[in-house]
Each structure stands twice: as structure tokens, then as C-alpha cells.
Design a protein around this motif. Structure first.
Motif, PDB file in Angstrom:
ATOM      1  N   VAL B  19      -3.648  -1.196  46.660  1.00  0.00           N
ATOM      2  CA  VAL B  19      -3.889   0.177  47.115  1.00  0.00           C
ATOM      3  C   VAL B  19      -2.749   1.088  46.661  1.00  0.00           C
ATOM      4  O   VAL B  19      -2.963   2.168  46.125  1.00  0.00           O
ATOM      5  N   LEU B  20      -1.517   0.641  46.848  1.00  0.00           N
ATOM      6  CA  LEU B  20      -0.359   1.501  46.548  1.00  0.00           C
ATOM      7  C   LEU B  20      -0.261   1.833  45.063  1.00  0.00           C
ATOM      8  O   LEU B  20       0.101   2.947  44.699  1.00  0.00           O
ATOM      9  N   THR B  21      -0.606   0.871  44.229  1.00  0.00           N
ATOM     10  CA  THR B  21      -0.510   1.163  42.788  1.00  0.00           C
ATOM     11  C   THR B  21      -1.580   2.177  42.382  1.00  0.00           C
ATOM     12  O   THR B  21      -1.337   3.079  41.585  1.00  0.00           O
ATOM     13  N   LYS B  22      -2.750   2.072  43.002  1.00  0.00           N
ATOM     14  CA  LYS B  22      -3.810   3.059  42.717  1.00  0.00           C
ATOM     15  C   LYS B  22      -3.410   4.456  43.168  1.00  0.00           C
ATOM     16  O   LYS B  22      -3.848   5.446  42.623  1.00  0.00           O
ATOM     17  N   ARG B  23      -2.573   4.510  44.224  1.00  0.00           N
ATOM     18  CA  ARG B  23      -2.108   5.818  44.722  1.00  0.00           C
ATOM     19  C   ARG B  23      -0.932   6.334  43.911  1.00  0.00           C
ATOM     20  O   ARG B  23      -0.302   7.317  44.267  1.00  0.00           O
ATOM     21  N   GLY B  24      -0.565   5.624  42.859  1.00  0.00           N
ATOM     22  CA  GLY B  24       0.458   6.119  41.953  1.00  0.00           C
ATOM     23  C   GLY B  24       1.884   5.740  42.290  1.00  0.00           C
ATOM     24  O   GLY B  24       2.820   6.352  41.787  1.00  0.00           O
ATOM     25  N   HIS B  25       2.077   4.748  43.109  1.00  0.00           N
ATOM     26  CA  HIS B  25       3.454   4.341  43.401  1.00  0.00           C
ATOM     27  C   HIS B  25       3.891   3.224  42.472  1.00  0.00           C
ATOM     28  O   HIS B  25       3.069   2.493  41.926  1.00  0.00           O
ATOM     29  N   GLU B  26       5.209   3.123  42.304  1.00  0.00           N
ATOM     30  CA  GLU B  26       5.787   2.025  41.525  1.00  0.00           C
ATOM     31  C   GLU B  26       5.934   0.830  42.462  1.00  0.00           C
ATOM     32  O   GLU B  26       6.788   0.834  43.353  1.00  0.00           O
ATOM     33  N   VAL B  27       5.132  -0.163  42.272  1.00  0.00           N
ATOM     34  CA  VAL B  27       5.148  -1.261  43.233  1.00  0.00           C
ATOM     35  C   VAL B  27       5.774  -2.516  42.629  1.00  0.00           C
ATOM     36  O   VAL B  27       5.435  -2.908  41.517  1.00  0.00           O
ATOM     37  N   THR B  28       6.698  -3.108  43.384  1.00  0.00           N
ATOM     38  CA  THR B  28       7.241  -4.413  42.997  1.00  0.00           C
ATOM     39  C   THR B  28       6.794  -5.415  44.052  1.00  0.00           C
ATOM     40  O   THR B  28       7.019  -5.213  45.242  1.00  0.00           O
ATOM     41  N   LEU B  64      -4.217  -5.533  40.655  1.00  0.00           N
ATOM     42  CA  LEU B  64      -2.760  -5.436  40.557  1.00  0.00           C
ATOM     43  C   LEU B  64      -2.241  -4.868  39.230  1.00  0.00           C
ATOM     44  O   LEU B  64      -1.062  -4.994  38.918  1.00  0.00           O
ATOM     45  N   ASN B  65      -3.129  -4.210  38.442  1.00  0.00           N
ATOM     46  CA  ASN B  65      -2.677  -3.616  37.181  1.00  0.00           C
ATOM     47  C   ASN B  65      -1.559  -2.619  37.436  1.00  0.00           C
ATOM     48  O   ASN B  65      -1.704  -1.730  38.252  1.00  0.00           O
ATOM     49  N   GLY B  66      -0.464  -2.801  36.744  1.00  0.00           N
ATOM     50  CA  GLY B  66       0.658  -1.868  36.905  1.00  0.00           C
ATOM     51  C   GLY B  66       1.662  -2.313  37.949  1.00  0.00           C
ATOM     52  O   GLY B  66       2.738  -1.735  38.066  1.00  0.00           O
ATOM     53  N   VAL B  67       1.328  -3.332  38.712  1.00  0.00           N
ATOM     54  CA  VAL B  67       2.282  -3.824  39.723  1.00  0.00           C
ATOM     55  C   VAL B  67       3.293  -4.750  39.046  1.00  0.00           C
ATOM     56  O   VAL B  67       2.919  -5.596  38.234  1.00  0.00           O
ATOM     57  N   LYS B  68       4.572  -4.507  39.357  1.00  0.00           N
ATOM     58  CA  LYS B  68       5.602  -5.387  38.807  1.00  0.00           C
ATOM     59  C   LYS B  68       5.658  -6.648  39.680  1.00  0.00           C
ATOM     60  O   LYS B  68       5.970  -6.559  40.867  1.00  0.00           O
ATOM     61  N   ILE B  69       5.304  -7.781  39.106  1.00  0.00           N
ATOM     62  CA  ILE B  69       5.235  -9.004  39.914  1.00  0.00           C
ATOM     63  C   ILE B  69       6.457  -9.877  39.646  1.00  0.00           C
ATOM     64  O   ILE B  69       6.760 -10.194  38.485  1.00  0.00           O
ATOM     65  N   LYS B  70       7.167 -10.204  40.704  1.00  0.00           N
ATOM     66  CA  LYS B  70       8.314 -11.115  40.543  1.00  0.00           C
ATOM     67  C   LYS B  70       8.042 -12.370  41.343  1.00  0.00           C
ATOM     68  O   LYS B  70       8.041 -12.334  42.575  1.00  0.00           O
TER      69      LYS B  70
END
Ligand code: SF4
Ligand code: SF4
Ligand code: SF4
Lengths: 235, 330
Positions: B19-28, B64-70
Motif C-alpha cells: 500500500v505504502l509504495t503505491k502511495r508514493g513512499h520510499e519503502v524499505t 512490492l514493485n519499487g520496495v527496497k527489500i533487505k
């Protein structure tokens, strides 16, 4: 809720032992008494939790509360932190206080317990004396026990644990009088002496006088069976 | 654009990240394991529709497209300076704790014999057996009887867990159905105090397990298990509806372990002064109206980190937390 429940709930043992029971049966599942008798710690908890005076009265007038062997396995396992064995102790006290113990056969055996362990405690500071298990009450112990019973003083001297001396080794010494006084004071202050008296009184009331209590006691001494004394029905 | 760090790549964390990545946030998204999915990622079939758990994880991954996954990122503490946070070196404007739960350590209920007797396993091991199609006792035989024990490590003052883990009842029901469907000759006995099948479709599943599958429910709580010479288990319970103590033998005993707080909950809490409840799960600002907020502005919670939850609840909770974070950041 009623008078019996109110009285019961004042017992410190109830305060420590009785939280909300969820009727899970963990206690009954491993209670040794439940395996052999018509007895269930869960049922006991259920009755007390109902706060129903009629049911409590029935319970403390019955044999059931005397079946518990006080092993406290139930306490170790209860997921709610209850101690059914402790609740049983409070019920027994209430049964003695109210005289209802004398209504059941197992309850009437309290007289034997009182006269043996109770009186021993107050007189000698021991629950059981070496001389108490007389051969006629314990035929299964056989001839060796008979011999020991007859020669007890002598034999205990051979072993270095003489009888009835102050400050001697072994478990049959005389407890000094000043310690005995302290012990009696504790028994009095904690209400144990009152309970013992209640047992004598309750039995006299049920059997119809003190002489009948002596007959009951004698019948037990002769037969080692509390059922053989026949209670006269009140007219 | 604001930075949001999510601690925990289970279903709650993944749902929030989507949800957060769709709202335009930088998500890790930080996950302590080597892959996303958390506990659900390891499971086989889940209730109420006996679906593959992997399908749920795959669907959440798709967002999760665009989410930085660690991955392999175990987070033990959070740093805070002003309104900014730092998590394992990454700065963030908001942090979501979705650290999930740990299964109860069944060795603590010593009287059940886990780790002592050969044929006592946990619900996680049962799931693995069903997944690999090998429901077997230690000596390789298909069990003729299986006992499923409810509330292991839950509703139990003796292990300091007074709460109900909420999902294990329905997990028992689901497991019973699976066993009966694959091994119709095996008897299944469930030892329950109450069946807490509260969710949509759960009660129906309960009914199915009894009516169609013949799973037996005995109202009781296991007191202890003992191993017989032949390695079967002798169980001591009271059938509380009949009011009789009973002994019953089973070939395999399954302990339905409850949920405990994440091992990192304590250190996360202490690192910036968060709060936990008596149950040691994180305490939310308000149990009704602010159930994703912590006592620290900018730190939020989602999923089983605030107490046992089902999969659907964790996903919904993750998305709710994402909405709260979005409002906080705008
Ligand atoms: S203390 Fe009494 S009630 Fe409790 S398990 Fe032992 S015998 Fe049973
Ligand atoms: S184990 Fe505790 S909660 Fe369960 S029935 Fe016995 S007293 Fe009640
Ligand atoms: S969901 Fe059922 S098995 Fe799990 S803790 Fe609650 S009552 Fe016990």
C-alpha cells in the motif's frame, strides 16, 4: 451466596487457592484420588465456585472431601493457578466447624485422626509415636513387628536411638517442656485446638453423647474399622 | 517523498509495504530471514478454504514493485533523533513494526514430553509432514490415531501466557480435516476446552470436520502424556462433559503451539521506549481507535506484533497501518 459460602471464603486457604476455575479437568485427569474414588477436584471447584450453599452443605457432609490425599499435583498443573487441594483443606475445616463432618463415614474418622495425631502433637510434639502402630492393627507387618513392639525400648537402645529422653538422638526423644508450650500456643492461636474440640463435640452430637463417642473409639480400637459402630437413629 | 522502514517481511509487513509504495513512499522492507513471507511462507494449507499458503505470499509479493527489500536483516533496535529514525543504518520518517510472533517453545510444557518422547510433535512439524505427504511416526509407520492438543502455551498461567492464541482452534479443525482426507483410516482426537472458531467460515469448517470427516472432539485439557514401551503415548485427560477421568492411547501426539511475542520485541521496546502489555506484545495507543499507533509518534504496529492474529487479520492490519502512516506523513 449464603452463610456457608461466606464462612468458607474467609478461610485464608481459599484466598490462596481459589481463583476462577475454567472447568478444564487438568486436575481431575491426574488426581490419584479421582482414579479410585467417586471424587473429582474439578467438581469440588465447580461446587465452591457456584457459591450455592445447598451444594456446599451436601459436599461437606459427604465422604468426598476426605478422599483427597493432599498430594497437590493439581496445584502444580492448574493453568489458572488454582489449588483444589487447598480448597479441600478449607472445606474440611468448615466441615469440622459446622459439625457436618460427622454425617459421613470418612468424616467420622476425624475422631481417630484427632485422638491419634492431634493428641500426640499436643502431648509429645510428634504426629505418630513408635508405639502407635500396634500389631493387632497391622497384621500385615507380621511377627517381626510383634517382636519389635514388645521389645521396643531395648531394641532402640541397641541402635542408639533410645526412647523418651531429652536431647537424645533419634525421633523418639522428649521435646523439652518449654518448646512444647510454644507448640501448644501455636496450635491454639491458629485454631487447630478449637478444631480438635469441634471434632469431639460434633461426634458427641451425632452419636448421642460422650459415652457413645467412647464406644465408637473402642469399637475402632477393637476392629480397626470405623463402619462397625452402629449409629442409633434419632427418634 | 518520505522514507518508511518496515521491520518484518511477513504478511502484515508485505501488505503494508504494498500500500505504502503505491502511495508514493520510499519503502524499505527488512526481513530477518533469507526470504519474504514470514511464518505463512513456510506453511502448507491454511484455513478457512484450505488454500496453499504460498499463493497468499505470492499475491502480496506482486504488490512490492519499487520496495527496497533487505533480507537477512535482523532488526534489534531503532534509533531516534528528533522526528527521524534509523533502522540498521537506514534513515526513516516513519517505522512500522511488523515483527510478528514466535511459536511457543513446547519443551516448556515438560509434562507433554516434547523433545523427550519420540512421537510428540508440534503443529509446525505436523504441517511439514502434511506438506511432504509423510504423516509418520518416528519408526516410519502411518499413525492409526493422532491426538491434537489445543492451547499448548496459551491460556496457561504456568507458562505465563494467559492469553488465547486465537488461531490454533481452527488450525486443529483444519489439520483434523486434512489428516482424515489423506489418511481415512486414522482416528483423530482433539482435546479442547472451548472451540474458538470465530472467523468467517471457521464454524462451518468445525461442523464439516465432525459431520463429514469424523474428527472426535473431547472436552478436556491434556494433563500429561507418558510414553508406552511401544512408543505410543498414553494421555491422561478428564472428559469433562462425562465427568470422568480417562486414559487414551495415540500413536502420534501433536501440540498446537500458541503465539509468543517476537524475540526482538524486548530489545526494540527498550531501544526507544516503546510499551508492551502484560502479555509482552506491543501495546497500541488505543485498543479501539488507534490500534496501529505506538506511544511514539512515527512508530506504528501491524500484525501479530500486537497479539495473535489470523492471516487475514494480519493483512488487513498491515493495510490499516499503511493508511495511518500515509496520513501521518502527509
Ligand atoms: S491434592 Fe487432592 S485433589 Fe489435588 S491431586 Fe492430590 S489428591 Fe487430588
Ligand atoms: S485444573 Fe484448575 S481450572 Fe482446570 S478444572 Fe482444575 S481447578 Fe479448574
Ligand atoms: S484458539 Fe483455541 S487452541 Fe488456541 S489458545 Fe485459543 S482456545 Fe486454545
Amino acid at each position: 451466596m449464603g452463610k456457608l459460602y461466606d464462612e468458607l471464603s474467609k478461610d485464608i486457604e481459599i484466598k490462596h487457592s481459589m481463583y476462577a476455575c475454567m472447568d478444564c479437568g487438568t486436575c481431575t485427569a491426574l488426581c490419584a484420588a479421582a482414579e479410585f474414588y467417586d471424587y473429582s477436584p474439578r467438581e469440588v471447584m465447580d461446587i465452591v465456585q457456584s457459591r450455592d450453599d445447598e451444594k456446599i452443605k451436601e459436599l461437606i457432609s459427604s465422604n468426598k472431601i476426605w478422599y483427597c490425599g493432599q498430594c497437590l499435583s493439581c496445584k502444580q498443573r492448574c493453568p489458572r493457578g488454582n489449588n483444589p487441594g487447598g480448597v479441600i483443606l478449607a472445606l474440611r475445616r468448615l466441615s469440622e466447624k459446622t459439625g457436618l463432618f460427622a454425617e459421613s463415614e470418612k468424616g467420622r474418622q476425624q475422631l481417630i485422626a484427632k485422638r491419634l495425631f492431634g493428641d500426640n502433637m499436643l502431648k509429645r510434639g510428634y504426629t505418630l509415636l513408635a508405639t502407635n502402630p500396634i500389631p493387632s492393627h497391622f497384621p500385615e507387618l507380621g511377627e517381626d513387628w510383634e517382636y519389635y513392639h514388645e521389645h521396643i525400648k531395648e531394641m532402640r537402645e541397641w541402635w542408639g536411638v533410645p526412647m523418651d529422653l531429652e536431647n537424645s538422638p533419634g525421633c523418639h526423644r522428649m521435646v523439652p517442656e518449654k518448646d512444647m508450650e510454644e507448640l501448644r500456643a501455636i496450635y491454639k492461636a491458629t485454631g487447630a485446638v478449637d478444631l480438635m474440640n469441634k471434632v469431639e463435640e460434633g461426634m458427641a452430637k451425632k452419636l448421642g453423647g460422650k459415652e457413645e463417642v467412647e464406644k465408637f473409639w473402642q469399637s475402632y480400637q477393637d476392629n480397626v474399622d470405623s463402619r462397625l459402630y452402629k449409629i442409633k437413629e434419632k427418634k | 517523498m518520505a522514507n518508511v522502514t518496515i521491520i518484518g517481511g511477513g504478511v502484515a509487513g508485505m501488505a503494508a509495504a504494498g500500500v505504502l509504495t503505491k502511495r508514493g513512499h520510499e519503502v524499505t522492507l527488512m526481513e530477518r530471514d533469507s526470504k519474504l513471507g514470514g511464518h505463512v511462507g513456510k506453511w502448507y494449507k491454511v484455513f478457512p478454504d484450505i488454500t496453499d499458503a504460498s499463493e497468499i505470499v505470492d499475491e502480496l509479493k506482486g504488490d512490492l514493485n519499487g520496495v527496497k527489500i533487505k533480507t537477512n536483516a535482523d532488526v534489534k533496535e531503532i534509533e531516534k533523533s528528533g522526528k527521524k529514525f534509523k533502522v540498521n543504518g537506514t534513515s526513516a520518517d516513519a517505522v512500522l513494526i511488523a515483527a510478528g510472533f514466535e511459536p511457543f517453545d513446547a519443551t516448556l510444557k515438560e509434562e507433554y514430553g516434547y523433545g523427550i518422547y519420540d512421537n510428540v510433535v508440534t503443529s509446525l512439524e505436523l504441517d511439514e509432514m502434511l506438506k511432504t505427504g509423510k504423516l509418520k511416526t518416528k519408526d516410519g509407520k502411518t499413525p492409526k490415531s493422532v491426538g491434537l492438543v489445543h492451547c499448548v502455551g496459551s491460556r496457561d498461567e504456568k507458562v505465563n501466557n494467559n492469553y488465547c492464541s486465537r488461531v490454533c482452534c481452527t488450525n486443529v479443525i483444519k489439520s483434523g480435516i486434512e489428516i482424515k482426507e489423506h489418511y481415512p483410516g486414522t482416528d483423530v482426537f482433539c482435546f479442547y476446552m472451548d472451540v474458538r472458531a470465530y472467523g468467517r467460515g471457521y464454524e462451518e469448517l468445525y461442523r464439516k470436520s465432525q459431520e463429514e470427516c469424523g474428527v472426535t472432539f473431547i472436552r478436556s485439557r491434556l494433563s500429561e502424556a507418558n510414553e508406552n514401551a511401544d512408543k505410543t503415548l498414553l494421555l491422561r485427560v478428564e472428559d469433562t462433559l462425562a465427568g470422568k477421568p480417562m486414559k487414551i492411547n495415540v500413536d502420534l501426539l501433536v501440540l498446537m503451539v500458541g503465539m509468543c511475542p517476537s524475540v526482538n520485541a524486548g530489545s526494540l521496546k527498550n531501544s526507544i521506549g516503546l510499551e508492551t502489555g502484560d502479555d509482552r506484545f506491543f501495546k497500541t495507543k488505543n485498543k479501539h481507535s488507534a490500534n496501529n499507533e505506538s506511544n511514539i509518534p512515527g512508530v506504528f504496529y501491524a500484525g501479530a506484533t500486537t497479539g495473535p492474529k489470523s492471516i487475514v487479520e494480519s493483512i488487513t492490519d498491515g493495510r490499516a497501518a499503511a493508511a495511518e502512516i500515509h496520513s501521518y506523513l502527509s
